[in-house]
Design an enzyme around this catalytic site. Structure first.
Site, PDB file in Angstrom:
ATOM      1  N   GLY A  68       0.814  -1.215   0.000  1.00 17.31           N
ATOM      2  CA  GLY A  68       0.000   0.000   0.000  1.00 17.31           C
ATOM      3  C   GLY A  68       0.848   1.267   0.000  1.00 17.31           C
ATOM      4  N   TYR A  73     -14.466   5.354   9.273  1.00 13.34           N
ATOM      5  CA  TYR A  73     -12.996   5.310   9.318  1.00 13.34           C
ATOM      6  C   TYR A  73     -12.517   5.822  10.682  1.00 13.34           C
ATOM      7  CZ  TYR A  73      -8.197   6.618   7.874  1.00 13.34           C
ATOM      8  OH  TYR A  73      -6.840   6.774   7.760  1.00 13.34           O
ATOM      9  N   LYS A  85     -10.629   4.041  13.862  1.00 20.18           N
ATOM     10  CA  LYS A  85      -9.342   4.538  14.380  1.00 20.18           C
ATOM     11  C   LYS A  85      -9.401   4.751  15.894  1.00 20.18           C
ATOM     12  CE  LYS A  85      -6.914   4.431  10.657  1.00 20.18           C
ATOM     13  NZ  LYS A  85      -5.964   3.325  10.535  1.00 20.18           N
TER      14      LYS A  85
HETATM   15  C1  AKB Z   1      -7.523   9.731   4.476  1.00 22.60           C
HETATM   16  O1  AKB Z   1      -7.667  10.807   3.871  1.00 22.60           O
HETATM   17  O2  AKB Z   1      -8.425   8.897   4.637  1.00 22.60           O
HETATM   18  C2  AKB Z   1      -6.182   9.451   5.095  1.00 22.60           C
HETATM   19  C3  AKB Z   1      -6.080   9.966   6.491  1.00 22.60           C
HETATM   20  C4  AKB Z   1      -5.850  11.388   6.736  1.00 22.60           C
HETATM   21  O3  AKB Z   1      -6.182   9.210   7.410  1.00 22.60           O
HETATM   22  N1  AKB Z   1      -5.144  10.006   4.273  1.00 22.60           N
END
Ligand code: AKB
Length: 318
Positions: A11, A142, A146
């Site tokens: 990646g 996301y 995290k």
């Molecule tokens: C995203 O834009 O999803 C990543 C991040 C800032 O975690 N680059």
């Protein structure tokens, strides 16, 4: 000597981090990959590689046993914009996958690095100078993975003594492997358009500030946090780190200082714009500086010079 397993080695971060680790450590640096994303070229030739799907605990354990791995870099994730369209897969990779890594690490006594992100913060966190320890209520799946990942990693450290460490990465900019499906990707794509002499269509609105970092600094951060003296770490999962913060207008004008013909227009993508607006403008990275000596080397000017130079050479090759 260190034996390292990099999960997600092909990646955006993994392809460069694996090579960097191989240049530093004398042990085996294993490039873990999933079917369809096998390592190629230098990455395949310079060290061992093995199929390691993060959702398959057995494959992780086999790689750790075969190469006597002491450190796992867990880089498997769906980036923010893609994750919004595939929330269940984002959770499966980000959290079920992380639990596989943490369980193997607990049983086999490995240290674990799992990146977090500026995306772990949401609209309720202070936008400017976002503190290390503050409210984390992300609006994206996301971000939710995290924050959960940070908490699980701290839990495994406190409960089982697993040496888990992490940094909250900003948008990462590199000329090697493009990112896929992030909110900050525009800050990479803009350089490709500029070098190709094409107009750039920007999906992020003017005035939208986000933290960004050049890849060499990000790689150094990932290695330095794992090398840090544990007795100095008051935090572990995860440290704010920062290098620069800009909006599309600022990066476009910086590029125009070197390529005056460069043109940009806006076609704002509502998904990415909504995510960007929920993220901080600029993190405060004082704790990383104090606890393990974090310091970025690249600012926007230095990064732009290097990106334009390296990308022009790359793109001019047949
Ligand atoms: C995203 O834009 O999803 C990543 C991040 C800032 O975690 N680059």
């Amino acid at each position: 000597m260190k034996n390292v397993l990099v999960i997600g080695s092909t990646g955006q971060i993994g392809s460069e981090l694996t090579m960097k680790l191989r240049s530093i450590y004398s042990g085996d640096i294993v490039a873990g990959y999933i079917k369809g994303a096998e390592p190629r070229g230098e990455l395949a030739e310079s060290g061992p590689s093995m199929e390691v799907d993060i959702t398959n605990a057995r494959q992780i354990a086999e790689a750790v046993d075969r190469y006597h791995v002491d450190t796992i870099y867990n880089l498997a994730a769906l980036l923010s914009a893609v994750a919004e369209n595939k929330p269940l897969l984002a959770w499966h990779i980000g959290i079920d996958g992380l639990l596989n890594v943490l369980e193997v690490a607990r049983e086999k006594k490995c240290a674990v690095f799992t990146p977090s992100s500026i995306g772990s913060f949401g609209p309720t966190a202070p936008k400017d100078g976002t503190p290390q320890d503050t409210i984390q209520q992300p609006k994206t799946v996301y971000g939710i993975t995290k924050v959960t990942g940070e908490l699980l990693s701290n839990y495994y450290n406190l409960k089982y003594g697993v040496d888990t460490r992490s940094v909250r990465f900003p948008g990462l900019i590199s000329y090697v492997t493009p990112p896929g499906g992030g909110t900050t990707d525009y800050a990479v794509d803009i350089y490709y358009s500029a070098v190709r002499g094409e107009e750039f269509v920007c999906p992020i609105a003017p005035g939208t500030f986000m933290d960004m970092m050049y890849m060499p600094d990000a790689l150094r951060a990932a290695i330095e946090i794992m090398e840090a003296d544990p007795s100095k770490l008051r935090h572990r999962n995860s440290f704010n780190i920062a290098a620069m913060s800009f909006d599309p207008e600022i990066i476009a004008s910086k590029i125009r200082e070197h390529l005056p013909e460069f043109e940009m227009r806006y076609e704002v993508d509502p998904l990415r714009q909504g995510i960007a607006e929920s993220w901080p403008n600029k993190l405060d990275d004082t704790c990383a500086r104090m606890e393990w000596g974090w310091k970025p080397e690249y600012d926007l000017e230095m990064m732009t010079i290097d990106m334009l130079d390296k990308l022009s050479r790359r793109l001019s090759k047949p």
